[in-house]
Scaffold this active site. Structure first.
Site, PDB file in Angstrom:
ATOM      1  CB  SER A 179      39.335-106.820  26.561  1.00  0.00           C
ATOM      2  OG  SER A 179      38.845-107.052  25.272  1.00  0.00           O
TER       3      SER A 179
ATOM      4  CG  ASP B 198      40.296-100.340  21.973  1.00  0.00           C
ATOM      5  OD1 ASP B 198      40.093-101.124  21.026  1.00  0.00           O
ATOM      6  OD2 ASP B 198      40.036-100.619  23.150  1.00  0.00           O
TER       7      ASP B 198
ATOM      8  CG  HIS C  90      41.781-103.894  22.717  1.00  0.00           C
ATOM      9  ND1 HIS C  90      40.618-103.358  23.215  1.00  0.00           N
ATOM     10  CD2 HIS C  90      41.755-105.204  23.059  1.00  0.00           C
ATOM     11  CE1 HIS C  90      39.925-104.298  23.831  1.00  0.00           C
ATOM     12  NE2 HIS C  90      40.598-105.428  23.746  1.00  0.00           N
TER      13      HIS C  90
END
Length: 793
Positions: free
Chosen positions: A456, A724, A754
């Site tokens: 991320s 996501d 995610h």
């Protein structure tokens, strides 16, 4: 294999595969029926149920059941054309034929999941509606919830169709001036979202994930309720996570409260909630289920400059200075994790850097013999939206990595926004990376192979740290493994971003608040000094102790409070003092050499304009090498970075057929006459609609980096999630690298949210996806011998 699609380049080829899963009935329908057949079957069942309930007299329940099936029929028929249009064009946005993944495909898949669930439920109603055991209220509530979801998905399909018609083929991110983008976001955020957070929560994900998401949603709304009541927003009790029973038994109430929280609470709330996993009780439980390692040490790197050799000429050196932005020099915390005790890891020099964490700070155990230094080193950068979490949050899966890879791992605890906005985190991560390269012998590694890995926001920092290393002329890592990375932080729209309307872990408003905080748009929280001194985690630890005491003294009282359904009186929140917004970057961040790309020019650039040629060559004086935020010449590149695939004749024709009328209509005119999606009842959304100009900085949005900068990256391995909201970041970044001839692989896993790395122990699917990340890292640390691959069998 857990992947939905596989993309490779150069010598790093692998075979595509399908995700292994145990599909339920709705999942099997999604996989086996085409869109038209599914729609026709659903319409037929809806009409049959309408005919039955219209014959049941004038009762309220029968009328509502007739209404819901009439609505399902209407929305299913209206949804099929835009979904078919999206499917017909989706292939233009794939990385390649072996990697059929992008936001358009994901949106169609999500709509099919909703249709499949309604088809399954409609069949159940048709088969059991005469039974005395038929639970009318339950089935009606579920049908109404999924009808609301289907209506909103139809709205998203129209939005996606407008994006498809407005953008050039192959370009996933919306192009246009900021006012048009803001108009789109302003329209989009008014859509009702609560239906996706109640009974329909996580319907698009694998069934094994849904109980976890329900637990998280109950905890979130309970946490938010107590956060809202508290005057400062900091004295949140840990007992609030599980003491609001009405949210557990009323999905509609939970969905409405979830929507209110995601739209209106600030970034400090999300920082507090996401950091809950770091309290002693929960972190200890997580570590009990993780691998046992010999070394887990928190180190504090002193803010002292040091010299690094240049890769072009090792006789020359460049000075690596400590982070300076915003708060001046300060130590950088890193966590060393090693499955075996290796040479150097118990040295006096390393021990002098150890920072105490309390009773569990050191897992270094004496053993008869040290293992030799590993050839490899993994430098890890954690995710958390740039605003939350530390290496401690990610320690459980990092321990597993250390065991499986047989290499020490150094995880960086960078400073978090909004207290430390861009470029502070980048500066600290770059400093820690360079320190690790220079002192790898202390970490138990010879440093022959070094991998940067992150998830991320950490994936974003992996890319930008590598870009900065190339700009300084020092050693870049041998490869990057980025899981579901964020590569575009500019406020814009894309088809996968539309999924944030229903994503319980990454709603668009929360994503925007995190990015705004990282860009310097969020001011620091000014709370009561006593609360501030204790700190967020100190308060949660204190309240956890109170909860455990209450449990011990009066468990039955606590249980009654859990089931209590009465509402509490609201308390007026204290309005925080607003201070002027700080500069989002230091003076050095926008300092440019000859041929600057300054703030003013950045404001006027569009995505099309940002394919720039730059130079990462070192200067004659190594100390004056390019800084992380410095770009050289800014002449436009001949190649647009959002290229369509080579030889895509269909894409060129589609571009020619795109009318000026379509472009001028904009995304606000996306809905056909007579269709009205549900709007939010939660009031105006507290969400920044305009990007800070710094979001276009390539060291913040690496997708916008010039070609010459991206050509300095090492081999890149991306593991993304099909569902996501950040999927398009991965696809477009891989497309950009592929167009430059850079080695890149993209693997897309199905049906997972995610942040799946933090859920690695939850189910078989998350374990498989986490294993895929380990496999990608292993390719970097131990690349296959090309001579062996070319040898005859």
């Amino acid at each position: 294999m857990p992947q939905a699609a596989t993309g490779t380049s150069h010598s790093q080829q692998s075979q595509p595969g399908r995700a292994l899963k145990r599909p339920g009935r709705a999942s099997r329908l999604t996989n086996t029926m085409d869109l038209r057949t599914m729609t026709q079957s659903l319409v037929t069942l809806a009409e049959d149920n309408m005919a039955f309930f219209s014959s049941q007299g004038p009762g309220e329940t029968a009328r509502r059941l007739w209404d819901v099936f009439a609505g399902i029929r209407e929305q299913a028929l209206g949804l099929e054309p835009p979904l078919g249009h999206l499917l017909g064009k989706a292939h233009l946005f794939d990385l390649d034929a072996e990697t059929p993944a992008n936001g358009f495909r994901s949106l169609v898949h999500t709509a099919r999941c909703c249709l499949a669930h309604l088809l399954h439920k409609s069949r159940y109603v048709a088969a059991n509606r005469r039974s005395i055991f038929f639970r009318t209220s339950h089935n009606l509530a579920e049908l109404e919830a999924y009808l609301a979801a289907l209506t909103q998905l139809r709205a998203l399909a129209y939005y996606a169709q407008r994006l498809l018609d407005t953008n050039q083929p192959g370009r996933l991110f919306f192009e246009g001036d900021e006012r048009l983008i803001a108009d789109f976001l302003r329209e989009y955020v008014t859509l009702h979202k609560g239906c996706f957070y109640g009974r329909c929560l996580g319907f698009q994900f694998t069934p094994a994930i849904r109980p976890f998401l329900q637990t998280i949603s109950i905890g979130l709304v309970s946490f938010g309720e107590h956060y809202k009541r508290n005057e400062t927003g900091l004295g949140v009790t840990a007992s609030s996570l599980f003491t609001s029973g009405r949210f557990a038994i009323d999905p509609e109430l939970r969905g409405a409260e979830f929507e209110r929280i995601t739209q209106n609470l600030d970034v400090h709330f999300w920082k507090a909630f996401w950091n809950i996993t770091e309290i002693e009780v929960l972190s200890s439980l997580a570590n009990m289920a993780s691998a046992t390692v010999r070394v887990s040490r928190l180190l504090s790197l002193p803010p002292e400059a040091f010299e690094m050799p240049l890769t072009a000429d090792p006789k020359l050196t460049v000075t690596i200075s400590p982070a300076l932005a915003h708060t001046g020099p300060g130590p950088v915390l890193v966590r060393l994790i090693s499955y075996d005790l290796r040479e150097g890891q118990d040295s006096k020099e390393l021990s002098s850097l150890v920072k105490s964490e309390g009773p569990r700070s050191l897992e270094l155990r004496p053993r008869p013999q040290q293992a030799p230094r590993s050839r490899s080193l993994v430098v890890h950068i954690h995710g958390g939206g740039f605003v939350a979490q530390t290496s401690k949050s990610h320690e459980p899966y990092l321990k597993s990595w250390a065991q499986e890879l047989g290499a020490p791992i150094l995880s960086i605890d960078y400073s978090l926004a909004p207290e430390a906005p861009f470029p502070r985190a980048l500066e600290e991560c770059f400093y820690a990376y360079c320190w690790a390269v220079k002192h790898c012998a202390l970490l138990g590694s010879t440093g022959e192979r070094i991998c940067l890995a992150g998830d991320s926001a950490g994936g974003n920092l992996c890319f930008t740290v590598s870009l900065r290393a190339a700009a300084y002329g020092v050693r870049v890592p041998d490869g990057i493994m980025a899981a579901y990375p964020a590569t575009m932080l500019q406020s814009t729209a894309s088809p996968s971003r539309l999924l944030s309307l229903m994503d319980p872990l990454l709603p668009l408003s929360v994503l925007s608040k995190c990015v705004s905080a990282y860009a310097g748009g969020e001011t620091e929280d000014h709370s009561d000094s006593d609360q501030k001194a204790l700190g967020m985690m100190g308060l949660v630890r204190r309240d956890t102790a109170l909860l455990l005491r209450d449990l011990r003294l009066n468990a039955s009282s606590w249980l009654n409070s859990f089931l209590e359904l009465s509402k509490h009186k609201a308390h007026t929140n204290l309005v925080p003092v607003v201070e002027p917004m700080r500069r989002s970057v230091s003076e050095a961040a926008l300092a440019q050499p000859e041929g600057p790309l300054g703030t003013d020019s950045l404001k006027s650039l569009t995505l099309h304009d940002l394919s720039l040629e730059g130079s990462s060559e070192t200067s004659e004086n190594p100390e004056l090498s390019l800084s992380a935020e410095t770009l050289a010449s800014s002449t436009p590149s001949d190649v647009n970075f959002l290229l369509q695939s080579e030889g895509t004749v269909e894409g060129a024709k589609a571009q020619e057929e795109m009318s000026t009328k379509d472009r001028s209509r904009g995304v606000g005119a996306a809905f056909p006459e007579g269709f009205h999606p549900r709007r939010s009842s939660q009031g105006a959304t507290r969400m920044p609609l305009y990007s800070s100009p710094i979001a276009k900085n390539p060291f913040m949005s690496p997708l916008l980096a010039p070609d010459s900068m991206l050509q300095s990256l090492p081999p890149v391995h991306i593991v993304a999630c099909a569902l996501d909201p950040m999927l398009d970041d991965s696809v477009m970044f891989a497309r950009r690298l592929r167009s430059l001839g850079q080695p890149v692989t993209l693997r897309v896993v199905e049906d997972l949210p995610h942040g799946f790395l933090s859920l690695a122990a939850l189910c078989r699917e998350t374990r498989q996806a986490a294993a895929l990340c380990v496999e990608r890292i292993r390719l970097i640390l131990a690349p296959p011998d090309p001579r062996a691959a070319a040898a005859p069998v």
